[in-house]
Scaffold this motif. Structure first.
Motif, PDB file in Angstrom:
ATOM      1  N   THR A  39       0.822  -1.200   0.000  1.00 55.17           N
ATOM      2  CA  THR A  39       0.000   0.000   0.000  1.00 55.17           C
ATOM      3  C   THR A  39       0.861   1.257   0.000  1.00 55.17           C
ATOM      4  O   THR A  39       2.029   1.230   0.396  1.00 55.17           O
ATOM      5  CB  THR A  39      -0.923   0.041   1.235  1.00 55.17           C
ATOM      6  OG1 THR A  39      -0.113   0.076   2.413  1.00 55.17           O
ATOM      7  CG2 THR A  39      -1.852  -1.163   1.262  1.00 55.17           C
ATOM      8  N   HIS A 168      -9.352   5.888 -14.337  1.00 50.52           N
ATOM      9  CA  HIS A 168     -10.043   5.568 -13.089  1.00 50.52           C
ATOM     10  C   HIS A 168     -11.418   4.986 -13.414  1.00 50.52           C
ATOM     11  O   HIS A 168     -12.161   5.561 -14.205  1.00 50.52           O
ATOM     12  CB  HIS A 168     -10.216   6.819 -12.220  1.00 50.52           C
ATOM     13  CG  HIS A 168      -8.919   7.398 -11.752  1.00 50.52           C
ATOM     14  ND1 HIS A 168      -8.839   8.264 -10.675  1.00 50.52           N
ATOM     15  CD2 HIS A 168      -7.648   7.235 -12.174  1.00 50.52           C
ATOM     16  CE1 HIS A 168      -7.572   8.611 -10.488  1.00 50.52           C
ATOM     17  NE2 HIS A 168      -6.840   8.000 -11.392  1.00 50.52           N
ATOM     18  N   PHE A 206      -4.006  -0.566  -9.586  1.00 48.08           N
ATOM     19  CA  PHE A 206      -4.107  -0.150  -8.187  1.00 48.08           C
ATOM     20  C   PHE A 206      -5.583  -0.079  -7.799  1.00 48.08           C
ATOM     21  O   PHE A 206      -6.447   0.189  -8.640  1.00 48.08           O
ATOM     22  CB  PHE A 206      -3.469   1.232  -7.973  1.00 48.08           C
ATOM     23  CG  PHE A 206      -2.072   1.365  -8.508  1.00 48.08           C
ATOM     24  CD1 PHE A 206      -0.980   1.005  -7.741  1.00 48.08           C
ATOM     25  CD2 PHE A 206      -1.858   1.847  -9.784  1.00 48.08           C
ATOM     26  CE1 PHE A 206       0.305   1.124  -8.239  1.00 48.08           C
ATOM     27  CE2 PHE A 206      -0.575   1.975 -10.306  1.00 48.08           C
ATOM     28  CZ  PHE A 206       0.508   1.614  -9.526  1.00 48.08           C
ATOM     29  N   CYS A 208      -7.850   2.110  -5.105  1.00 46.41           N
ATOM     30  CA  CYS A 208      -7.705   3.300  -4.270  1.00 46.41           C
ATOM     31  C   CYS A 208      -9.040   3.680  -3.640  1.00 46.41           C
ATOM     32  O   CYS A 208     -10.111   3.368  -4.161  1.00 46.41           O
ATOM     33  CB  CYS A 208      -7.201   4.493  -5.097  1.00 46.41           C
ATOM     34  SG  CYS A 208      -5.555   4.250  -5.798  1.00 46.41           S
ATOM     35  N   CYS A 222      -3.984   3.617  -1.417  1.00 42.63           N
ATOM     36  CA  CYS A 222      -4.044   2.809  -2.626  1.00 42.63           C
ATOM     37  C   CYS A 222      -3.373   1.460  -2.364  1.00 42.63           C
ATOM     38  O   CYS A 222      -2.337   1.386  -1.704  1.00 42.63           O
ATOM     39  CB  CYS A 222      -3.337   3.505  -3.790  1.00 42.63           C
ATOM     40  SG  CYS A 222      -4.172   4.999  -4.376  1.00 42.63           S
TER      41      CYS A 222
END
Length: 286
Positions: A39, A168, A206, A208, A222
């Protein structure tokens, strides 16, 4: 003689076992991050925005070092008992001509983070149009997207640098996530085969927590799923982009020169004839 043959069999068995172990390690599912910590925390909306505040170009080892330095504050909650697993299920370049789509399907299992972040490190010779991506974002293809690095769309391949697209995607529980990234080919350098091959590495993945725009300095956590893998687990994803053939340059130069001379001569002749016609009209009027 028998003992030598026995030792050869044992050695061959040992080598085969070692190779099998190495293959099993290299084909593990996405989830090994090649980092010391699973992380990290950032304050910016984009991971790559934080990276490019200190770096001018993308370097994979420097990027991993950057992630290691992004330590989290102790007051940020973290549910360690909830594992997250992502599997890169499908990946290909689809379409025709100089405009293609990079298709990626990711199988995801997690329960406490809200956003999947996909970092696509584009190879030289390929770029993503920021304005086109913004249009897709407005149509809710992504929750957020941005391009970093070399964003000069007019530069040919041999004068450009690599660019990075950070995508994203909002997630709700388990399931598959499919992303279609539009790409464009730059002008390729002259070669012998008439094609320039570019190869796409696996994206960095990732998970998040959600970004809050009104709290710019508040860190969000994240989880690293995958960083620094060079090739996909299924097969290499390549794009053969048409390029000029070196042996044809002389013919193209001669044809271009002849066409330019003929064009200039035709313009000169047209100008002379036009002036004669105008002089004849003026004489008749007198």
């Amino acid at each position: 003689m028998g003992s030598k043959r026995g030792r050869s069999v044992i050695a061959a068995t040992f080598i085969f076992f070692a190779i099998s172990c190495l293959n099993s390690i290299s084909t593990t599912q996405v989830g090994t991050s090649m980092l010391d910590s699973d992380t990290f925390c950032i304050s910016d909306q984009y991971i790559m925005k934080s990276y490019f505040t200190t770096q001018s170009s993308l370097n994979e080892s420097e990027f991993r070092s950057f992630l290691r330095l992004q330590r989290c504050s102790e007051n940020i909650p973290y549910e360690k008992d909830v594992p997250a697993v992502a599997t890169l299920q499908h990946r290909e370049v689809a379409g025709e001509g100089s405009h293609r789509h990079l298709l990626t399907t990711i199988g995801l299992r997690q329960s406490h983070l809200h956003e999947l972040v996909i970092v696509e490190r584009l190879p030289l010779g390929v770029f993503a149009d920021p304005f086109e991506l913004q249009s897709l974002q407005q149509r809710r293809a992504f929750s957020d997207v941005s391009v970093f690095g070399d964003t000069d769309l007019e530069q040919p391949s041999f004068r450009s640098n690599r660019s990075v697209v950070e995508i994203h995607v909002e997630i709700n529980g388990n399931g598959e996530i499919s992303v279609k990234l539009p790409l464009h080919a730059r002008y390729q350098p002259i070669g012998e085969s008439g094609y320039s091959r570019v190869e796409f590495v696996e994206p960095d993945l990732f998970l998040c927590s959600r970004y809050v725009p009104d709290q710019e300095h508040e860190q969000r956590r994240c989880l690293v799923l995958s960083v620094g893998r060079s090739k996909t687990q299924t097969r290499s994803v390549v794009w053969d982009i048409p390029a000029g053939i070196r042996s044809h340059t002389e013919y193209v130069s001669v044809i271009t020169f002849v066409a330019a001379v003929l064009s200039a001569f035709s313009i000169l002749v047209a100008s002379v004839l036009s002036s004669k016609v105008e002089s004849c009209k003026n004489t008749k009027e007198l």
